[in-house]
Design an enzyme around this catalytic site. Structure first.
Site, PDB file in Angstrom:
ATOM      1  N   LYS A 130     -99.041  40.315  88.342  1.00 61.76           N
ATOM      2  CA  LYS A 130     -98.187  40.911  89.377  1.00 61.76           C
ATOM      3  C   LYS A 130     -98.281  42.440  89.317  1.00 61.76           C
ATOM      4  O   LYS A 130     -98.818  43.002  88.341  1.00 61.76           O
ATOM      5  CB  LYS A 130     -96.748  40.430  89.168  1.00 61.76           C
ATOM      6  N   TYR A 175     -94.741  32.119  98.140  1.00 63.30           N
ATOM      7  CA  TYR A 175     -93.405  31.849  97.597  1.00 63.30           C
ATOM      8  C   TYR A 175     -92.535  31.055  98.566  1.00 63.30           C
ATOM      9  O   TYR A 175     -91.319  31.111  98.444  1.00 63.30           O
ATOM     10  CB  TYR A 175     -92.727  33.164  97.217  1.00 63.30           C
ATOM     11  N   PHE A 177     -83.124  35.835  95.967  1.00 66.42           N
ATOM     12  CA  PHE A 177     -84.075  36.829  95.458  1.00 66.42           C
ATOM     13  C   PHE A 177     -85.364  36.908  96.290  1.00 66.42           C
ATOM     14  O   PHE A 177     -86.238  37.724  96.009  1.00 66.42           O
ATOM     15  CB  PHE A 177     -84.417  36.558  93.988  1.00 66.42           C
ATOM     16  N   ARG A 207     -99.025  27.962  81.471  1.00 67.64           N
ATOM     17  CA  ARG A 207     -97.574  28.178  81.625  1.00 67.64           C
ATOM     18  C   ARG A 207     -96.931  28.463  80.263  1.00 67.64           C
ATOM     19  O   ARG A 207     -96.013  29.261  80.157  1.00 67.64           O
ATOM     20  CB  ARG A 207     -96.912  26.945  82.252  1.00 67.64           C
ATOM     21  N   THR A 215     -89.529  31.894  82.691  1.00 67.37           N
ATOM     22  CA  THR A 215     -89.384  32.797  83.850  1.00 67.37           C
ATOM     23  C   THR A 215     -88.637  34.082  83.491  1.00 67.37           C
ATOM     24  O   THR A 215     -89.023  35.168  83.906  1.00 67.37           O
ATOM     25  CB  THR A 215     -88.640  32.061  84.991  1.00 67.37           C
ATOM     26  N   ARG A 232     -94.678  36.925  78.763  1.00 66.08           N
ATOM     27  CA  ARG A 232     -93.390  37.454  79.224  1.00 66.08           C
ATOM     28  C   ARG A 232     -92.482  37.801  78.045  1.00 66.08           C
ATOM     29  O   ARG A 232     -91.750  38.793  78.081  1.00 66.08           O
ATOM     30  CB  ARG A 232     -92.719  36.447  80.155  1.00 66.08           C
ATOM     31  N   ASN A 274     -91.502  40.098  85.721  1.00 64.98           N
ATOM     32  CA  ASN A 274     -91.993  39.216  84.651  1.00 64.98           C
ATOM     33  C   ASN A 274     -93.520  39.099  84.609  1.00 64.98           C
ATOM     34  O   ASN A 274     -94.068  38.155  84.046  1.00 64.98           O
ATOM     35  CB  ASN A 274     -91.289  37.855  84.700  1.00 64.98           C
ATOM     36  N   HIS A 332     -97.794  35.426  87.332  1.00 63.39           N
ATOM     37  CA  HIS A 332     -97.500  34.127  87.950  1.00 63.39           C
ATOM     38  C   HIS A 332     -98.528  33.112  87.474  1.00 63.39           C
ATOM     39  O   HIS A 332     -99.707  33.429  87.368  1.00 63.39           O
ATOM     40  CB  HIS A 332     -97.601  34.227  89.480  1.00 63.39           C
ATOM     41  N   GLU A 375    -102.382  26.766  95.799  1.00 61.02           N
ATOM     42  CA  GLU A 375    -102.400  28.221  95.609  1.00 61.02           C
ATOM     43  C   GLU A 375    -103.824  28.765  95.570  1.00 61.02           C
ATOM     44  O   GLU A 375    -104.107  29.823  96.140  1.00 61.02           O
ATOM     45  CB  GLU A 375    -101.627  28.581  94.337  1.00 61.02           C
TER      46      GLU A 375
HETATM   47  N1  UDP Z   1     -87.366  35.353  90.449  1.00 62.71           N
HETATM   48  C1  UDP Z   1     -86.458  36.396  90.554  1.00 62.71           C
HETATM   49  N2  UDP Z   1     -85.128  36.149  90.304  1.00 62.71           N
HETATM   50  C2  UDP Z   1     -84.686  34.904  89.959  1.00 62.71           C
HETATM   51  C3  UDP Z   1     -85.614  33.857  89.854  1.00 62.71           C
HETATM   52  C4  UDP Z   1     -86.954  34.118  90.106  1.00 62.71           C
HETATM   53  O1  UDP Z   1     -86.834  37.520  90.858  1.00 62.71           O
HETATM   54  O2  UDP Z   1     -83.479  34.748  89.744  1.00 62.71           O
HETATM   55  C5  UDP Z   1     -88.792  35.629  90.730  1.00 62.71           C
HETATM   56  C6  UDP Z   1     -89.597  35.805  89.445  1.00 62.71           C
HETATM   57  O3  UDP Z   1     -90.557  36.827  89.669  1.00 62.71           O
HETATM   58  C7  UDP Z   1     -90.292  34.463  89.306  1.00 62.71           C
HETATM   59  C8  UDP Z   1     -90.522  34.082  90.772  1.00 62.71           C
HETATM   60  O4  UDP Z   1     -89.359  34.544  91.430  1.00 62.71           O
HETATM   61  O5  UDP Z   1     -91.493  34.558  88.558  1.00 62.71           O
HETATM   62  C9  UDP Z   1     -90.726  32.618  91.043  1.00 62.71           C
HETATM   63  O6  UDP Z   1     -89.682  31.889  90.452  1.00 62.71           O
HETATM   64  P1  UDP Z   1     -89.984  30.514  89.665  1.00 62.71           P
HETATM   65  O7  UDP Z   1     -88.651  29.900  89.376  1.00 62.71           O
HETATM   66  O8  UDP Z   1     -90.984  29.729  90.430  1.00 62.71           O
HETATM   67  O9  UDP Z   1     -90.565  31.050  88.276  1.00 62.71           O
HETATM   68  P2  UDP Z   1     -92.026  31.034  87.608  1.00 62.71           P
HETATM   69  O10 UDP Z   1     -92.717  29.762  88.039  1.00 62.71           O
HETATM   70  O11 UDP Z   1     -92.730  32.278  88.070  1.00 62.71           O
HETATM   71  O12 UDP Z   1     -91.734  31.085  86.129  1.00 62.71           O
END
Ligand code: UDP
Length: 149
Positions: A9, A49, A57, A85, A91, A102, A112, A115, A126
């Site tokens: 990112k 997204y 958010f 992952r 996250t 992370r 974070n 992705h 994707e």
């Molecule tokens: N995100 C955020 N605030 C939140 C939850 C998610 O900004 O409260 C953002 C964060 O960058 C995250 C992305 O949204 O990586 C996608 O969320 P997801 O739950 O899919 O998490 P990931 O798969 O990236 O761990």
């Protein structure tokens, strides 16, 4: 062979962590099959997204992803989706385990760094969204037999 989509990112790029992130996935033994640095259009960010489109958010997330260049990559390997992952971590970087990307480098959930696709089907969607078929390489690493039994 399984493939996953990994994006460094804007914060990861700005903080000079591209090499470190690529290094961790390479050293695990996964194959890099595509990589490009790019600015992300609002349309692509919103599509990527779209499962989060009704979350509070979402607006900030799209704003952030389109704010500066990202590095989009595709990786190949046995179990690469779930394994990547784990390497990425939870996250929220504050609760992500030390030793994960992370957990080692982040603090805020909205910064974070990286992705990674959350399932094999998501990865297929994707990869097709971010890459043309012609941008994906196919190659067999010379070390394959030293990585896989
Ligand atoms: N995100 C955020 N605030 C939140 C939850 C998610 O900004 O409260 C953002 C964060 O960058 C995250 C992305 O949204 O990586 C996608 O969320 P997801 O739950 O899919 O998490 P990931 O798969 O990236 O761990």
């Amino acid at each position: 062979m399984e493939r996953t989509f990994i994006m460094i990112k804007p914060d990861g790029v700005q903080r000079g962590l591209t090499g470190e992130i690529v290094k961790r996935l390479e050293q695990k033994g996964f194959n890099l099959v595509a990589m490009k640095m790019m600015n992300v259009s609002r349309e692509l960010a919103e599509k990527h997204y779209d499962v989060h489109s009704d979350k509070p958010f979402f607006g900030n997330l799209v704003e952030f992803i389109t704010s500066a260049p990202v590095v989009a990559t595709v990786w190949e390997g046995e179990g690469v989706v779930a394994s990547a992952r784990k390497i990425i971590g939870a996250t929220n970087p504050l609760t992500a385990e030390p030793g994960t990307i992370r957990g080692d480098y982040g603090i805020s959930i909205g910064r974070n760094l990286i992705h990674g696709s959350d399932a094999v089907e998501t990865a297929q969607r994707e990869i097709a969204l971010w890459f043309e078929e012609s941008e994906l390489t196919t190659w067999k690493p010379a070390l394959q037999n030293w990585i896989y039994e």
